[in-house]
Design an enzyme around this catalytic site. Structure first.
Site, mmCIF file in Angstrom:
data_model
loop_
_atom_site.group_PDB
_atom_site.id
_atom_site.type_symbol
_atom_site.label_atom_id
_atom_site.label_comp_id
_atom_site.label_asym_id
_atom_site.label_seq_id
_atom_site.Cartn_x
_atom_site.Cartn_y
_atom_site.Cartn_z
ATOM 1 N N GLN A 1 0.825 -1.212 0.000
ATOM 2 C CA GLN A 1 0.000 0.000 0.000
ATOM 3 C C GLN A 1 0.859 1.261 0.000
ATOM 4 O O GLN A 1 1.952 1.285 0.542
ATOM 5 C CB GLN A 1 -0.919 0.008 1.216
ATOM 6 C CG GLN A 1 -2.060 -0.995 1.124
ATOM 7 C CD GLN A 1 -2.999 -0.919 2.321
ATOM 8 O OE1 GLN A 1 -2.585 -0.535 3.409
ATOM 9 N NE2 GLN A 1 -4.258 -1.277 2.113
ATOM 10 N N PHE A 2 0.308 2.297 -0.616
ATOM 11 C CA PHE A 2 0.918 3.635 -0.651
ATOM 12 C C PHE A 2 2.295 3.626 -1.317
ATOM 13 O O PHE A 2 3.139 4.453 -1.016
ATOM 14 C CB PHE A 2 1.015 4.220 0.764
ATOM 15 C CG PHE A 2 -0.265 4.123 1.539
ATOM 16 C CD1 PHE A 2 -1.421 4.767 1.098
ATOM 17 C CD2 PHE A 2 -0.335 3.369 2.705
ATOM 18 C CE1 PHE A 2 -2.622 4.665 1.804
ATOM 19 C CE2 PHE A 2 -1.519 3.270 3.409
ATOM 20 C CZ PHE A 2 -2.675 3.914 2.962
ATOM 21 N N ARG A 3 2.493 2.665 -2.217
ATOM 22 C CA ARG A 3 3.756 2.511 -2.950
ATOM 23 C C ARG A 3 4.953 2.240 -2.034
ATOM 24 O O ARG A 3 6.107 2.499 -2.394
ATOM 25 C CB ARG A 3 4.027 3.733 -3.839
ATOM 26 C CG ARG A 3 2.942 3.941 -4.900
ATOM 27 C CD ARG A 3 3.329 5.023 -5.895
ATOM 28 N NE ARG A 3 2.274 5.234 -6.866
ATOM 29 C CZ ARG A 3 2.111 4.524 -7.976
ATOM 30 N NH1 ARG A 3 2.958 3.539 -8.239
ATOM 31 N NH2 ARG A 3 1.132 4.782 -8.811
ATOM 32 N N LEU A 4 4.700 1.706 -0.866
ATOM 33 C CA LEU A 4 5.775 1.332 0.057
ATOM 34 C C LEU A 4 6.101 -0.148 -0.171
ATOM 35 O O LEU A 4 5.932 -0.998 0.704
ATOM 36 C CB LEU A 4 5.352 1.611 1.504
ATOM 37 C CG LEU A 4 5.007 3.070 1.802
ATOM 38 C CD1 LEU A 4 4.539 3.245 3.237
ATOM 39 C CD2 LEU A 4 6.237 3.952 1.544
ATOM 40 N N HIS A 5 6.579 -0.433 -1.361
ATOM 41 C CA HIS A 5 6.755 -1.807 -1.801
ATOM 42 C C HIS A 5 7.910 -2.498 -1.076
ATOM 43 O O HIS A 5 8.830 -1.854 -0.578
ATOM 44 C CB HIS A 5 7.026 -1.841 -3.304
ATOM 45 C CG HIS A 5 6.094 -0.992 -4.102
ATOM 46 N ND1 HIS A 5 4.726 -1.094 -4.001
ATOM 47 C CD2 HIS A 5 6.335 -0.007 -5.013
ATOM 48 C CE1 HIS A 5 4.155 -0.224 -4.825
ATOM 49 N NE2 HIS A 5 5.109 0.455 -5.447
#
Length: 204
Positions: free
Chosen positions: A181-185
């Protein structure tokens, strides 16, 4: 896929990349509609200009990632010239990617013969008929070539063309990426270190 499916205690703690890749590929075989072994293959020409196209992974072991092609094709010539390549697998249904980079070697004749013999007869004919990547004046010319080689090899086995074989990317790095989520890969890169691997966790 649920964001809870992969946690910090899952793939990011693996210590060996080939086994992890094999697990992810098996997962993809159960979730991808078409060609879970499809991968974007990147090469460069003699001027350093990159090319990328989709190919199919046809072999995997501790030595590397194997695919087959016409050596007279554009990608074949670029790989033979530069002897380096990269791959990117993207499994959208799983929100996962794997990136592979490294030098390239030619597979043995025994490996190439075995894989070629496993292909459908029409695909073996096609390997002879297609002058891959070169100009084609029309569909009829291709169909004519197919008909000619079909007649030539009407009886018995179809030999592997001398210009058709396989390449193996022997990775110096393999990166595993999973969407969060939220590009916190989550990103983990395995880097070749002597006979083993060094694992580095990367910022997303």
């Amino acid at each position: 896929m649920s964001q809870e499916r992969l946690t910090s205690g899952d793939f990011t703690e693996e210590s060996e990349p080939f086994q992890l890749f094999a697990k992810w590929l098996k997962d993809a075989e159960g979730s991808e509609i078409n060609d879970p072994n499809a991968t974007a293959l990147a090469t460069v020409d003699q001027d350093g200009l990159p090319n990328v196209r989709m190919v199919l992974l046809k072999g995997l072991d501790e030595r590397g990632f194997v695919f087959y092609t016409n050596f007279e094709s554009q990608k074949g010539q670029e790989i033979l010239g530069q002897k380096k390549a990269a791959m990117c697998f993207h499994w959208k249904s799983l929100r996962r990617q794997v990136r592979v980079r490294g030098p390239v070697t030619v597979v043995s004749d025994e490996e190439a013969d075995a894989y070629y013999a496993s292909r459908a007869r029409g695909s073996r004919i096609g390997a002879w008929a297609s002058r891959q990547s070169r100009p084609l004046e029309g569909r009829f010319a291709l169909e004519k070539a197919v008909a000619e080689y079909t007649a030539k090899f009407a009886i018995g086995e179809i030999p592997r063309p001398p210009h058709w074989s396989g390449f193996r990317i022997e990775p110096t790095s393999i990166e595993f990426w999973h969407d969060r989520q939220f590009r916190l890969h989550d990103r983990v890169e395995f880097r070749r270190a002597g006979e083993g691997w060094e694992k580095v966790r990367l910022y997303p």
